[in-house]
Motif scaffolding. Structure first.
Motif, short mmCIF file in Angstrom:
data_model
loop_
_atom_site.label_atom_id
_atom_site.label_comp_id
_atom_site.label_asym_id
_atom_site.label_seq_id
_atom_site.Cartn_x
_atom_site.Cartn_y
_atom_site.Cartn_z
N GLY A 20 6.68 6.81 11.28
CA GLY A 20 5.66 5.98 10.66
C GLY A 20 4.71 5.42 11.70
O GLY A 20 4.73 5.82 12.86
N LEU A 21 3.87 4.48 11.29
CA LEU A 21 2.88 3.88 12.17
C LEU A 21 3.41 2.57 12.73
O LEU A 21 3.94 1.74 11.98
N THR A 22 3.23 2.39 14.02
CA THR A 22 3.61 1.14 14.68
C THR A 22 2.34 0.39 15.05
O THR A 22 1.47 0.93 15.74
N SER A 23 2.23 -0.84 14.61
CA SER A 23 1.05 -1.64 14.92
C SER A 23 1.07 -2.05 16.39
O SER A 23 2.07 -2.55 16.89
N ASP B 57 -6.56 -1.30 -6.02
CA ASP B 57 -7.36 -0.10 -5.77
C ASP B 57 -6.48 1.12 -6.00
O ASP B 57 -5.45 1.26 -5.34
N PHE C 249 3.99 -0.79 8.56
CA PHE C 249 4.31 0.45 7.88
C PHE C 249 5.81 0.76 7.95
O PHE C 249 6.48 0.41 8.93
N PHE D 80 -2.96 1.54 15.84
CA PHE D 80 -1.59 1.95 15.59
C PHE D 80 -1.21 3.10 16.52
O PHE D 80 -2.06 3.86 16.97
N LEU E 23 -5.39 6.22 1.61
CA LEU E 23 -4.85 5.25 0.64
C LEU E 23 -4.77 5.88 -0.74
O LEU E 23 -5.74 6.43 -1.25
N GLN F 113 -7.16 -2.74 13.23
CA GLN F 113 -5.84 -2.53 13.82
C GLN F 113 -5.80 -1.21 14.56
O GLN F 113 -6.37 -0.21 14.10
N LYS G 217 -8.53 -3.13 2.48
CA LYS G 217 -7.58 -2.07 2.76
C LYS G 217 -7.89 -1.50 4.13
O LYS G 217 -8.92 -1.80 4.71
N LEU G 218 -6.98 -0.69 4.65
CA LEU G 218 -7.20 -0.02 5.92
C LEU G 218 -7.68 1.39 5.67
O LEU G 218 -7.13 2.10 4.84
N TYR H 243 0.21 5.21 1.14
CA TYR H 243 -0.71 6.13 1.78
C TYR H 243 -0.10 7.53 1.76
O TYR H 243 1.12 7.70 1.84
N TYR I 25 0.84 -1.20 0.00
CA TYR I 25 0.00 0.00 0.00
C TYR I 25 0.87 1.25 0.00
O TYR I 25 1.93 1.28 0.64
N GLN J 83 -3.15 0.42 -3.91
CA GLN J 83 -2.92 -0.88 -3.29
C GLN J 83 -2.57 -1.88 -4.38
O GLN J 83 -3.26 -1.97 -5.41
N LEU K 262 3.57 7.17 3.07
CA LEU K 262 3.81 5.95 3.84
C LEU K 262 3.58 4.73 2.98
O LEU K 262 2.60 4.64 2.25
N ALA L 151 -1.06 -5.28 8.80
CA ALA L 151 -0.28 -4.41 7.94
C ALA L 151 0.85 -3.77 8.73
O ALA L 151 0.66 -3.38 9.89
#
Lengths: 114, 109
Positions: free
Chosen positions: B43-46, A56, A105, B36, A45, B34, B96-97, A35, A33, A48, A91, A103
């Motif tokens: 960035g994003l941490t899960s 997408d 990142f 985050f 988004l 999720q 997708k998220l 973003y 993905y 994808q 991202l 997911a």
């Protein structure tokens, strides 16, 4: 396990110039993905991929943005020409595949267009 | 189209407090959700992944619940610490998220 790698971390360009971002997903992850996160907002988004096919791209401004994922691994996102409103963090994320997987990142690329 | 709302937008609490972050979403046909964490400039941490068949998930001081039918999730943080200061984002996932704008948390000494 290595995470999602992105480069560069930062980029400053003038409007109307072009720029490219690179992403290397976690090994074995089929879904990738891109973003866009504008300051103060949640990530949106852009595109994808599932392997090297687009799933997408409905929110990708196709007149100036393009993306590809060669051989189903690395991906590049390009902007040409850039506008001031493209200033954001870009991202990249990846997941193993299918809708039920987690997911992960990368650190993102902060783009400033002046 | 999935829409995600997070309340509150910002929160400041003293160290040691327990707190709850709320997330609501409009389309309940999700595979998972999720949570985050995002530190400034990062960035994003899960943090947690809840499958659609699950009601909750726990990791250390964090507990997330999911009520798919009502389109709600909560993130509970126990005994908050200054290191918990960050923006917390929830993302319901279909193929997708989709993200809300997050809750910006500050934990003070």
């Amino acid at each position: 396990e290595a995470g999602v790698a992105q480069s560069p971390r930062y980029k400053i360009i003038e409007k109307r110039q072009s720029v490219a971002f690179w992403c290397n997903p976690i090994s074995g992850h089929a879904t990738l993905y891109w973003y866009q996160q504008i300051l103060g907002q949640g990530p949106k988004l852009l595109i994808q991929f599932q392997n090297n096919g687009v799933v997408d791209d409905s929110q990708l401004p196709k007149d100036r943005f393009s993306a590809e994922r060669l051989k189903g691994v690395d991906s590049t996102l390009k902007i040409q020409p850039a506008k001031l409103e493209d200033s954001a963090v870009y991202l990249c994320a990846s997941s193993f595949g299918g809708g039920s997987t987690e997911a992960f990142f990368g650190q993102g690329t902060r783009l400033t267009v002046v | 189209k999935q829409e995600v709302t997070q309340i509150p937008a910002a929160l400041s609490v003293p160290e040691g407090e327990n707190l709850v972050l709320n997330c609501s979403f409009t389309d309940s046909a999700i595979y998972n959700l999720q949570w985050f964490r995002q530190d400034p400039g990062k960035g994003l941490t899960s943090l947690l992944l809840i499958q659609s068949s699950q009601r909750e998930q726990t990791s250390g001081r964090l507990n997330a619940s999911l009520d798919k039918s009502s389109g709600r999730s909560t993130l509970y943080i126990a005994a908050s610490q200054p290191g918990d200061s960050a923006t917390y984002l929830c993302a319901p996932g279909e193929s997708k998220l989709t993200f809300g704008t997050g809750t910006r948390l500050q934990v003070t000494l």
